[in-house]
Design a protein around this motif. Structure first.
Motif, PDB file in Angstrom:
ATOM      1  N   ASN A 284       0.856  -1.336   0.371  1.00  0.00           N
ATOM      2  CA  ASN A 284      -0.079  -0.572   0.371  1.00  0.00           C
ATOM      3  C   ASN A 284       0.297   1.010   0.319  1.00  0.00           C
ATOM      4  O   ASN A 284       0.016   1.691  -0.446  1.00  0.00           O
ATOM      5  CB  ASN A 284      -1.298   0.116   1.007  1.00  0.00           C
ATOM      6  CG  ASN A 284      -2.331  -1.113   0.761  1.00  0.00           C
ATOM      7  OD1 ASN A 284      -2.513  -1.169   0.254  1.00  0.00           O
ATOM      8  ND2 ASN A 284      -2.813  -1.345   2.418  1.00  0.00           N
TER       9      ASN A 284
ATOM     10  N   ALA B 174       0.708   4.325  -2.634  1.00  0.00           N
ATOM     11  CA  ALA B 174       0.502   5.781  -2.645  1.00  0.00           C
ATOM     12  C   ALA B 174       1.634   6.548  -2.614  1.00  0.00           C
ATOM     13  O   ALA B 174       1.491   7.645  -2.963  1.00  0.00           O
ATOM     14  CB  ALA B 174       0.477   5.760  -0.976  1.00  0.00           C
TER      15      ALA B 174
ATOM     16  N   ASP C   1       5.637   6.425   4.978  1.00  0.00           N
ATOM     17  CA  ASP C   1       5.826   6.682   3.151  1.00  0.00           C
ATOM     18  C   ASP C   1       5.622   8.128   2.914  1.00  0.00           C
ATOM     19  O   ASP C   1       4.696   9.035   3.589  1.00  0.00           O
ATOM     20  CB  ASP C   1       4.417   6.267   2.277  1.00  0.00           C
ATOM     21  CG  ASP C   1       3.415   6.189   2.800  1.00  0.00           C
ATOM     22  OD1 ASP C   1       3.142   8.034   2.678  1.00  0.00           O
ATOM     23  OD2 ASP C   1       3.028   5.291   3.171  1.00  0.00           O
TER      24      ASP C   1
ATOM     25  N   LEU D 143     -10.902   3.263   6.530  1.00  0.00           N
ATOM     26  CA  LEU D 143      -9.797   2.607   6.427  1.00  0.00           C
ATOM     27  C   LEU D 143      -9.899   0.896   6.437  1.00  0.00           C
ATOM     28  O   LEU D 143     -10.450   1.625   7.805  1.00  0.00           O
ATOM     29  CB  LEU D 143      -8.506   3.511   6.631  1.00  0.00           C
ATOM     30  CG  LEU D 143      -7.920   3.535   5.567  1.00  0.00           C
ATOM     31  CD1 LEU D 143      -7.707   3.637   4.170  1.00  0.00           C
ATOM     32  CD2 LEU D 143      -6.378   3.237   6.269  1.00  0.00           C
TER      33      LEU D 143
ATOM     34  N   TYR E 179     -13.067  -1.046   1.108  1.00  0.00           N
ATOM     35  CA  TYR E 179     -13.354   0.068   0.451  1.00  0.00           C
ATOM     36  C   TYR E 179     -12.298   0.060  -0.543  1.00  0.00           C
ATOM     37  O   TYR E 179     -10.943   0.227   0.590  1.00  0.00           O
ATOM     38  CB  TYR E 179     -13.018   0.555   1.930  1.00  0.00           C
ATOM     39  CG  TYR E 179     -12.280   2.103   1.644  1.00  0.00           C
ATOM     40  CD1 TYR E 179     -13.043   3.520   1.169  1.00  0.00           C
ATOM     41  CD2 TYR E 179     -11.382   2.698   2.246  1.00  0.00           C
ATOM     42  CE1 TYR E 179     -13.099   4.750   0.957  1.00  0.00           C
ATOM     43  CE2 TYR E 179     -11.091   3.734   1.268  1.00  0.00           C
ATOM     44  CZ  TYR E 179     -12.297   4.617   0.563  1.00  0.00           C
ATOM     45  OH  TYR E 179     -10.686   6.097   0.488  1.00  0.00           O
ATOM     46  N   SER E 180     -11.654   0.851  -1.243  1.00  0.00           N
ATOM     47  CA  SER E 180     -10.753   0.971  -2.333  1.00  0.00           C
ATOM     48  C   SER E 180     -10.376   2.576  -2.771  1.00  0.00           C
ATOM     49  O   SER E 180     -11.603   2.346  -3.274  1.00  0.00           O
ATOM     50  CB  SER E 180      -9.824   0.025  -2.338  1.00  0.00           C
ATOM     51  OG  SER E 180      -8.821   0.452  -3.726  1.00  0.00           O
ATOM     52  N   THR E 181      -9.497   2.806  -2.992  1.00  0.00           N
ATOM     53  CA  THR E 181      -9.444   4.211  -3.722  1.00  0.00           C
ATOM     54  C   THR E 181      -9.072   3.719  -5.535  1.00  0.00           C
ATOM     55  O   THR E 181      -8.504   4.702  -6.264  1.00  0.00           O
ATOM     56  CB  THR E 181      -8.726   5.235  -3.516  1.00  0.00           C
ATOM     57  OG1 THR E 181      -7.594   4.694  -2.739  1.00  0.00           O
ATOM     58  CG2 THR E 181      -9.092   5.730  -1.963  1.00  0.00           C
ATOM     59  N   LYS E 182      -8.224   2.237  -5.597  1.00  0.00           N
ATOM     60  CA  LYS E 182      -7.335   2.683  -6.622  1.00  0.00           C
ATOM     61  C   LYS E 182      -8.315   0.980  -7.782  1.00  0.00           C
ATOM     62  O   LYS E 182      -9.365   0.953  -7.490  1.00  0.00           O
ATOM     63  CB  LYS E 182      -6.483   1.081  -5.933  1.00  0.00           C
ATOM     64  CG  LYS E 182      -5.209   1.774  -4.860  1.00  0.00           C
ATOM     65  CD  LYS E 182      -4.657   0.218  -4.212  1.00  0.00           C
ATOM     66  CE  LYS E 182      -4.100   1.477  -3.412  1.00  0.00           C
ATOM     67  NZ  LYS E 182      -3.338   0.483  -2.618  1.00  0.00           N
TER      68      LYS E 182
ATOM     69  N   THR F 279      -8.598  -4.101  -4.128  1.00  0.00           N
ATOM     70  CA  THR F 279      -9.554  -4.967  -3.602  1.00  0.00           C
ATOM     71  C   THR F 279      -9.448  -4.492  -2.603  1.00  0.00           C
ATOM     72  O   THR F 279     -11.159  -4.820  -2.539  1.00  0.00           O
ATOM     73  CB  THR F 279      -8.753  -6.472  -3.224  1.00  0.00           C
ATOM     74  OG1 THR F 279      -7.780  -6.403  -2.181  1.00  0.00           O
ATOM     75  CG2 THR F 279      -7.975  -6.891  -4.851  1.00  0.00           C
ATOM     76  N   GLY F 280      -9.097  -3.902  -2.299  1.00  0.00           N
ATOM     77  CA  GLY F 280      -9.957  -3.008  -0.837  1.00  0.00           C
ATOM     78  C   GLY F 280     -10.350  -4.448   0.700  1.00  0.00           C
ATOM     79  O   GLY F 280     -10.914  -4.171   1.582  1.00  0.00           O
TER      80      GLY F 280
ATOM     81  N   LEU G 112      -6.241  -4.342   3.610  1.00  0.00           N
ATOM     82  CA  LEU G 112      -6.012  -3.817   4.869  1.00  0.00           C
ATOM     83  C   LEU G 112      -7.003  -4.622   6.272  1.00  0.00           C
ATOM     84  O   LEU G 112      -6.816  -4.635   7.366  1.00  0.00           O
ATOM     85  CB  LEU G 112      -7.050  -2.521   4.935  1.00  0.00           C
ATOM     86  CG  LEU G 112      -5.145  -1.339   4.966  1.00  0.00           C
ATOM     87  CD1 LEU G 112      -6.164   0.107   4.871  1.00  0.00           C
ATOM     88  CD2 LEU G 112      -4.478  -1.796   5.739  1.00  0.00           C
TER      89      LEU G 112
ATOM     90  N   THR H 123       1.697   8.732   4.988  1.00  0.00           N
ATOM     91  CA  THR H 123       1.163   7.772   5.946  1.00  0.00           C
ATOM     92  C   THR H 123       2.130   7.556   6.720  1.00  0.00           C
ATOM     93  O   THR H 123       2.827   6.952   6.367  1.00  0.00           O
ATOM     94  CB  THR H 123       0.420   6.845   5.414  1.00  0.00           C
ATOM     95  OG1 THR H 123      -0.418   7.717   4.084  1.00  0.00           O
ATOM     96  CG2 THR H 123      -1.425   6.180   6.658  1.00  0.00           C
TER      97      THR H 123
HETATM   98  P1  ADP Z   1      -6.462  -2.551  -1.590  1.00  0.00           P
HETATM   99  O1  ADP Z   1      -4.665  -1.660  -1.605  1.00  0.00           O
HETATM  100  O2  ADP Z   1      -6.351  -3.056  -2.337  1.00  0.00           O
HETATM  101  O3  ADP Z   1      -6.855  -1.149  -2.566  1.00  0.00           O
HETATM  102  P2  ADP Z   1      -6.149  -1.848   0.702  1.00  0.00           P
HETATM  103  O4  ADP Z   1      -7.751  -2.386   1.975  1.00  0.00           O
HETATM  104  O5  ADP Z   1      -4.922  -2.396   1.332  1.00  0.00           O
HETATM  105  O6  ADP Z   1      -6.805  -1.965  -0.105  1.00  0.00           O
HETATM  106  O7  ADP Z   1      -6.271   0.659   0.859  1.00  0.00           O
HETATM  107  C1  ADP Z   1      -7.565   0.279   1.800  1.00  0.00           C
HETATM  108  C2  ADP Z   1      -7.477   2.205   0.697  1.00  0.00           C
HETATM  109  O8  ADP Z   1      -6.408   2.172   2.005  1.00  0.00           O
HETATM  110  C3  ADP Z   1      -6.893   2.456  -1.000  1.00  0.00           C
HETATM  111  O9  ADP Z   1      -7.382   1.896  -1.753  1.00  0.00           O
HETATM  112  C4  ADP Z   1      -5.940   3.131  -0.201  1.00  0.00           C
HETATM  113  O10 ADP Z   1      -7.166   4.064  -0.309  1.00  0.00           O
HETATM  114  C5  ADP Z   1      -5.592   3.272   0.826  1.00  0.00           C
HETATM  115  N1  ADP Z   1      -3.999   3.219   0.996  1.00  0.00           N
HETATM  116  C6  ADP Z   1      -3.889   2.387   2.476  1.00  0.00           C
HETATM  117  N2  ADP Z   1      -2.798   2.259   2.907  1.00  0.00           N
HETATM  118  C7  ADP Z   1      -2.071   3.674   2.158  1.00  0.00           C
HETATM  119  C8  ADP Z   1      -1.363   4.159   2.273  1.00  0.00           C
HETATM  120  N3  ADP Z   1      -0.271   4.816   2.605  1.00  0.00           N
HETATM  121  N4  ADP Z   1      -1.107   5.661   2.087  1.00  0.00           N
HETATM  122  C9  ADP Z   1      -2.658   6.327   1.427  1.00  0.00           C
HETATM  123  N5  ADP Z   1      -3.719   5.812   1.055  1.00  0.00           N
HETATM  124  C10 ADP Z   1      -3.851   4.018   1.255  1.00  0.00           C
END
Ligand code: ADP
Ligand code: MG
Length: 413
Positions: free
Chosen positions: A321, A325, A350, A363, A368-371, A375-376, A379, A403
């Motif tokens: 992640n 990021a 980071d 989070l 929940y994912s912004t990518k 997969t969200g 975490l 973060t």
């Molecule tokens: P994914 O990586 O598949 O999107 P995660 O559960 O690993 O799912 O993370 C969920 C969301 O949390 C990410 O889509 C991102 O938006 C945010 N996120 C996680 N780690 C970080 C980070 N180190 N810096 C910024 N955003 C983060």
């Protein structure tokens, strides 16, 4: 005086009863996010009308009532708008029942304005802090009133003023406890229902996921065979995209299965220092690919109880992640050290895009994912694993700055 106190008690009973009815029958159905919690406001209105139309008389000239309680509660639990609506209602009712409308208006304008900052402070505290804050705030009223009476040289009602303030304060505290405790129970109930739902769904889905994995592996195998044939460039591209997408689906299923897997494995002692090192090594090439440097400072011979693969998965998820990021050009700092309180703190920091406060709240909730291709679940898996080990994940983030994930894991004794 005794009679006056008796009629005060009548007010107390009426108010407590009204609040109880609201809590039992209406609270759960009223959405917290609404701008005005209209039903709550309605109940406050009933209290205001009752207490102002039937004030407690002392010596037939001094009037006491509980309007301050209704105003405070409207602000605290109804929101600012409900608070001001209650203030307006107070003025309207005052116009019918009170001769000194101007004094009422002046007093309560100041009161409401002071209540605003108190309200925003209030929700940050736990129940004891809340009670102390409100007690301090409420005591302002009898104290200013007492000073005012002293200046006027009016001593006749000092004793009664004191006892009535104590009664009002006690009522207020009782109501706060009542509301807070019941709210907590409602939240717990909802949480229970949610986890129960999750349980059933994840068990079902786990079996489905498992079944899907096998045919997918054979499809992938045949695709790879096909790649070796003489094909046009376009066909090659299509096949490699298909394989990539299959891998992605596979990863989602793997993450998902990790989440839903029944936890029966025995914990063992693991050398955390080397697990961290291995995880960094695994992610090294991915970091280099994105021109990211990983700096580390890990204490030697850190030990915890857990499952090696699980803790490695947590670390890899978080480092991945962090890399994602940053996107390109940046740095990741990883440190691990033993605290004095028997916990091992792993920090993964980071300088990437960071998160807004809103995102920070979401989070870790599943999906929940912004990518675009996220997969969200990463975490969510991390939280579950760490929680099971008796640890905790804390996240600090600043938008555009970066973060910091802190994992606190119980160290092996
Ligand atoms: P994914 O990586 O598949 O999107 P995660 O559960 O690993 O799912 O993370 C969920 C969301 O949390 C990410 O889509 C991102 O938006 C945010 N996120 C996680 N780690 C970080 C980070 N180190 N810096 C910024 N955003 C983060
Ligand atoms: Mg992830």
């Amino acid at each position: 005086m005794w009679e006056s106190i008796q009629s005060m008690c009548l007010h107390v009973v009426f108010i407590l009863f009204t609040i109880l009815i609201y809590q039992v029958f209406f609270n759960e159905r009223e959405e917290k996010r609404k701008r005005i919690r209209s039903k709550f406001f309605l109940f406050m209105l009933i209290i205001l009308i009752f207490t102002m139309s039937q004030p407690v008389y002392y010596f037939d000239i001094y009037k006491y009532d509980f309007k301050a309680v209704a105003i405070i509660l409207s602000f605290l639990y109804g929101g600012k708008r409900a608070g001001f609506a209650a203030f307006l209602a107070l003025l309207v009712i005052g116009a019918f029942t009170d001769q000194k409308l101007l004094i009422l208006f002046g007093n309560y304008t100041v009161f409401c304005l002071l209540l605003l900052p108190v309200t925003s402070l209030y929700h940050r505290y736990r129940i004891k802090g809340k009670v102390i804050l409100i007690s301090l705030f409420y005591m302002m009223i009898p104290i200013t009133r007492g000073i005012f009476l002293q200046i006027k040289g009016d001593n006749r009602q000092t004793l009664f003023e004191l006892s009535s303030s104590l009664i009002i304060l006690a009522t207020l505290i009782a109501i706060i406890y009542l509301i807070e405790n019941m709210n907590e129970q409602i939240e717990m109930k909802q949480e229970l229902i949610r986890t129960e739902k999750m349980n059933v769904v994840s068990q079902l889905a786990a079996s489905v996921a498992h079944e899907i994995r096998n045919p997918m592996t054979s499809v992938r195998g045949f695709m790879q065979l096909m790649q070796k044939e003489e094909l046009t460039k376009e066909q090659q591209l299509y096949i490699s995209i298909s394989i990539e997408e299959l891998d992605r689906a596979q990863e989602i299923i793997n993450q998902y299965l990790a989440l839903a897997k029944p936890q029966t494995n025995q914990y063992e002692t693991i050398d955390l220092t080397s697990v961290i090192q291995q995880s960094i090594d695994v992610m090294h090439s991915y970091a280099i690919l994105n021109s990211i440097q990983i700096t580390q400072q890990v204490e030697p011979s850190l030990e915890i109880e857990g499952l090696k693969l699980e803790i490695q998965q947590v670390l890899i998820n978080i480092i991945k992640n962090a890399i994602e990021a940053i996107k390109s050009e940046g740095e990741i700092w990883i440190s691990a050290a033993k605290n004095s309180n028997g916990f091992i703190s792993i920090k993964i920091k980071d300088n990437g895009v960071g998160l807004t406060e809103d995102q920070l709240k979401k989070l870790g909730s599943p999906y929940y994912s912004t990518k675009e291709k996220g997969t969200g679940l990463g975490l969510t898996v991390c939280h579950q694993i760490v929680k099971q080990m008796g640890g905790q994940i804390m996240i600090k983030s600043e938008l555009k700055k970066g973060t910091c994930f802190t994992l606190n894991l119980p160290s092996k004794k």
